[in-house]
Design a protein around this motif. Structure first.
Motif, PDB file in Angstrom:
ATOM      1  N   ALA A  18       5.114  -7.678  -7.413  1.00 16.66           N
ATOM      2  CA  ALA A  18       3.829  -8.359  -7.256  1.00 16.66           C
ATOM      3  C   ALA A  18       3.896  -9.461  -6.192  1.00 16.66           C
ATOM      4  O   ALA A  18       2.980  -9.611  -5.378  1.00 16.66           O
ATOM      5  CB  ALA A  18       3.382  -8.933  -8.595  1.00 16.66           C
TER       6      ALA A  18
ATOM      7  N   HIS B 108       6.736 -10.214 -14.510  1.00 17.83           N
ATOM      8  CA  HIS B 108       7.844 -11.169 -14.379  1.00 17.83           C
ATOM      9  C   HIS B 108       8.227 -11.385 -12.918  1.00 17.83           C
ATOM     10  O   HIS B 108       7.994 -10.523 -12.069  1.00 17.83           O
ATOM     11  CB  HIS B 108       9.074 -10.647 -15.140  1.00 17.83           C
TER      12      HIS B 108
ATOM     13  N   ARG C  12      -7.813  -0.431 -11.592  1.00 18.82           N
ATOM     14  CA  ARG C  12      -6.809   0.411 -12.246  1.00 18.82           C
ATOM     15  C   ARG C  12      -5.437   0.189 -11.609  1.00 18.82           C
ATOM     16  O   ARG C  12      -4.861   1.094 -10.989  1.00 18.82           O
ATOM     17  CB  ARG C  12      -7.196   1.890 -12.150  1.00 18.82           C
TER      18      ARG C  12
ATOM     19  N   ASP D 125     -12.951  -3.085  -5.802  1.00 20.61           N
ATOM     20  CA  ASP D 125     -11.823  -2.790  -6.694  1.00 20.61           C
ATOM     21  C   ASP D 125     -12.291  -2.053  -7.939  1.00 20.61           C
ATOM     22  O   ASP D 125     -13.194  -2.503  -8.634  1.00 20.61           O
ATOM     23  CB  ASP D 125     -11.116  -4.088  -7.106  1.00 20.61           C
TER      24      ASP D 125
HETATM   25  C1  LIG Z   1       5.190  -0.698 -15.639  1.00 22.57           C
HETATM   26  C2  LIG Z   1       5.213  -1.637 -14.471  1.00 22.57           C
HETATM   27  C3  LIG Z   1       5.676  -2.930 -14.638  1.00 22.57           C
HETATM   28  C4  LIG Z   1       5.704  -3.807 -13.562  1.00 22.57           C
HETATM   29  N1  LIG Z   1       6.189  -5.056 -13.761  1.00 22.57           N
HETATM   30  C5  LIG Z   1       6.264  -5.897 -12.734  1.00 22.57           C
HETATM   31  C6  LIG Z   1       6.811  -7.207 -12.917  1.00 22.57           C
HETATM   32  O1  LIG Z   1       7.191  -7.592 -14.027  1.00 22.57           O
HETATM   33  N2  LIG Z   1       6.908  -8.005 -11.825  1.00 22.57           N
HETATM   34  C7  LIG Z   1       6.497  -7.598 -10.577  1.00 22.57           C
HETATM   35  O2  LIG Z   1       6.617  -8.372  -9.631  1.00 22.57           O
HETATM   36  N3  LIG Z   1       5.974  -6.381 -10.380  1.00 22.57           N
HETATM   37  C8  LIG Z   1       5.855  -5.526 -11.422  1.00 22.57           C
HETATM   38  N4  LIG Z   1       5.354  -4.270 -11.215  1.00 22.57           N
HETATM   39  C9  LIG Z   1       4.937  -3.890  -9.861  1.00 22.57           C
HETATM   40  C10 LIG Z   1       3.582  -4.511  -9.529  1.00 22.57           C
HETATM   41  O3  LIG Z   1       2.648  -4.131 -10.509  1.00 22.57           O
HETATM   42  C11 LIG Z   1       3.105  -4.058  -8.160  1.00 22.57           C
HETATM   43  O4  LIG Z   1       4.116  -4.275  -7.196  1.00 22.57           O
HETATM   44  C12 LIG Z   1       1.839  -4.807  -7.743  1.00 22.57           C
HETATM   45  O5  LIG Z   1       0.833  -4.698  -8.713  1.00 22.57           O
HETATM   46  C13 LIG Z   1       1.339  -4.263  -6.415  1.00 22.57           C
HETATM   47  O6  LIG Z   1       0.181  -4.941  -6.055  1.00 22.57           O
HETATM   48  P1  LIG Z   1      -0.908  -4.243  -5.104  1.00 22.57           P
HETATM   49  O7  LIG Z   1      -1.977  -5.255  -4.936  1.00 22.57           O
HETATM   50  O8  LIG Z   1      -0.252  -3.671  -3.914  1.00 22.57           O
HETATM   51  O9  LIG Z   1      -1.439  -2.990  -5.955  1.00 22.57           O
HETATM   52  P2  LIG Z   1      -2.098  -2.926  -7.413  1.00 22.57           P
HETATM   53  O10 LIG Z   1      -1.783  -4.129  -8.218  1.00 22.57           O
HETATM   54  O11 LIG Z   1      -1.705  -1.602  -7.970  1.00 22.57           O
HETATM   55  O12 LIG Z   1      -3.669  -2.952  -7.120  1.00 22.57           O
HETATM   56  C14 LIG Z   1      -4.299  -1.902  -6.420  1.00 22.57           C
HETATM   57  C15 LIG Z   1      -5.764  -1.904  -6.814  1.00 22.57           C
HETATM   58  O13 LIG Z   1      -6.487  -1.041  -5.921  1.00 22.57           O
HETATM   59  C16 LIG Z   1      -7.452  -0.339  -6.687  1.00 22.57           C
HETATM   60  N5  LIG Z   1      -7.886   0.864  -5.959  1.00 22.57           N
HETATM   61  C17 LIG Z   1      -7.148   1.940  -5.580  1.00 22.57           C
HETATM   62  N6  LIG Z   1      -7.927   2.826  -4.924  1.00 22.57           N
HETATM   63  C18 LIG Z   1      -9.181   2.297  -4.907  1.00 22.57           C
HETATM   64  C19 LIG Z   1     -10.436   2.753  -4.411  1.00 22.57           C
HETATM   65  N7  LIG Z   1     -10.552   3.922  -3.763  1.00 22.57           N
HETATM   66  N8  LIG Z   1     -11.530   1.957  -4.574  1.00 22.57           N
HETATM   67  C20 LIG Z   1     -11.434   0.766  -5.215  1.00 22.57           C
HETATM   68  N9  LIG Z   1     -10.267   0.288  -5.728  1.00 22.57           N
HETATM   69  C21 LIG Z   1      -9.160   1.052  -5.570  1.00 22.57           C
HETATM   70  C22 LIG Z   1      -6.720  -0.031  -7.995  1.00 22.57           C
HETATM   71  O14 LIG Z   1      -7.617   0.319  -9.025  1.00 22.57           O
HETATM   72  C23 LIG Z   1      -6.017  -1.374  -8.228  1.00 22.57           C
HETATM   73  O15 LIG Z   1      -6.852  -2.261  -8.938  1.00 22.57           O
HETATM   74  C24 LIG Z   1       5.282  -3.379 -12.281  1.00 22.57           C
HETATM   75  C25 LIG Z   1       4.809  -2.071 -12.109  1.00 22.57           C
HETATM   76  C26 LIG Z   1       4.762  -1.212 -13.187  1.00 22.57           C
HETATM   77  C27 LIG Z   1       4.262   0.181 -12.974  1.00 22.57           C
END
Ligand SMILES: Cc1cc2nc3c(=O)[nH]c(=O)nc-3n(C[C@H](O)[C@H](O)[C@H](O)COP(=O)(O)OP(=O)(O)OC[C@H]3O[C@@H](n4cnc5c(N)ncnc54)[C@H](O)[C@@H]3O)c2cc1C
Length: 306
Positions: free
Chosen positions: A279, A49, A39, A36
């Motif tokens: 999330a 939330h 970012r 990871d």
């Molecule tokens: C402004 C904002 C507010 C939000 N508020 C909420 C909220 O209040 N409640 C809610 O439920 N959701 C919220 N969300 C949505 C939520 O953040 C996402 O749905 C959730 O984080 C998705 O989880 P994920 O694990 O799929 O991806 P992410 O949390 O985005 O994690 C992906 C990870 O993969 C890593 N990565 C990518 N490519 C590579 C690579 N090549 N090598 C190594 N690492 C890599 C990234 O750096 C990151 O750390 C919000 C989103 C935004 C933009």
């Protein structure tokens, strides 16, 4: 020479989806490496939330608790690094990282999330995540009944306007250039008392991240206390595409109900593989996909005995 890792599963991405998958696979006694680069898309916000038992938790704190709980499972390793290349076939994949580490794994799980592309509005970066948001389910409650600006155009503006009405009735649409709405859509918005401003946005005026007004190129000034806008998104990583996975035009990896992509042995979960963008949904998909991967590993091992 960088570090070398051998694993059953390499998980690329350590957000809610990747960490949740690591928990299920660690408990299933599989060797896991989570790569990871740290970012996540929601790093601009202070609070997440709507995640039951964690409502309002800071994104960094969520990850810290998850990592702490994962320490109970010694077969789960972490690599704070970016995966830069992926190659191989089912049973023998190789990942290289920017820091020079080499990971060999039987299965790959992409939990890489999505990436925000610049939307090109002056002043938006100052308020994004503080008083400008993308999803009313995530941040609508905090902005309930406030005076809001909805920055979007065309059918998407109408869709978001209908949704926002559940949280406040005080909002205007700013299309930042041609509105791309049909006459019927404009009439519908007018019936619901939603003003539409189609002048380009000159600048978002704010103080310490809190929006105060939006200045338009025609000289008008729209006062508001919060913004929802239609983001431009891209895939969190191009690696699934480079391995040959089917990916939609919007950058979502196409998967089955257990997160399996079109390439054998390659899986995707969370925002990378759905448009739910929550999330708790990402964590749920990570968990489900981990069960799918574990089933396949168990099956492969069972069949290998003759
Ligand atoms: C402004 C904002 C507010 C939000 N508020 C909420 C909220 O209040 N409640 C809610 O439920 N959701 C919220 N969300 C949505 C939520 O953040 C996402 O749905 C959730 O984080 C998705 O989880 P994920 O694990 O799929 O991806 P992410 O949390 O985005 O994690 C992906 C990870 O993969 C890593 N990565 C990518 N490519 C590579 C690579 N090549 N090598 C190594 N690492 C890599 C990234 O750096 C990151 O750390 C919000 C989103 C935004 C933009």
């Amino acid at each position: 020479m960088g570090e070398k890792f051998e694993a059953d599963v390499a998980i690329i991405g350590g957000g809610p989806a990747g960490l949740s998958a690591a928990l299920v696979l660690g408990r299933a006694r599989k060797r896991v490496v989570v790569i990871d680069e740290g970012r996540p898309r929601n790093r601009v916000t202070k609070e997440t939330h709507g995640f039951l038992t964690r409502d309002g938790v800071a994104p960094g704190e969520f990850r810290r608790i998850a990592r702490e709980q994962l320490r109970a499972y010694p077969s789960v390793a972490f690599l704070e690094d970016a995966a830069v290349s992926a190659a191989g076939t089912d049973g023998d994949f190789r990942i290289a990282t920017a820091g020079g580490a080499a990971v060999r794994a039987k299965k790959l799980l992409f939990a890489v999330g999505m990436r925000d592309l610049p939307v090109g509005i002056s002043g938006l970066n100052d308020v994004y995540g503080k008083s400008a948001f993308v999803c009313p389910y995530c941040d609508g409650w905090e902005l309930r009944d406030r005076w809001l600006a909805l920055i979007a155009k065309g059918a998407r503006a109408l869709h978001m306007a209908k949704m926002l009405a559940g949280w406040t009735r005080n909002y205007a649409i700013l299309t930042n250039g041609p509105h791309e709405l049909t006459d019927e859509q404009l009439q519908e918005l007018s019936r619901h008392g939603v003003p539409v401003f189609d002048a380009p946005i000159r600048h978002i005026v704010s103080s310490e991240g809190m929006v105060e007004a939006i200045l338009l190129e025609d000289g008008r000034n729209v006062a508001c206390e919060g913004i929802f806008f239609a983001p431009k998104l891209a895939a969190g990583s191009e690696l699934p595409r480079s391995l040959g996975c089917r990916v939609t035009e919007g950058g979502t990896v196409v998967v089955d109900a257990f997160g399996k992509s079109s390439v054998p042995g390659v899986y995707a979960a969370g925002d990378a593989a759905s448009e739910l963008y929550q999330a708790i949904s990402a964590a749920a998909l990570g968990s489900l996909t981990a069960a799918g991967i574990n089933n396949e590993l168990l099956h492969d091992a069972w069949e290998a005995v003759n």
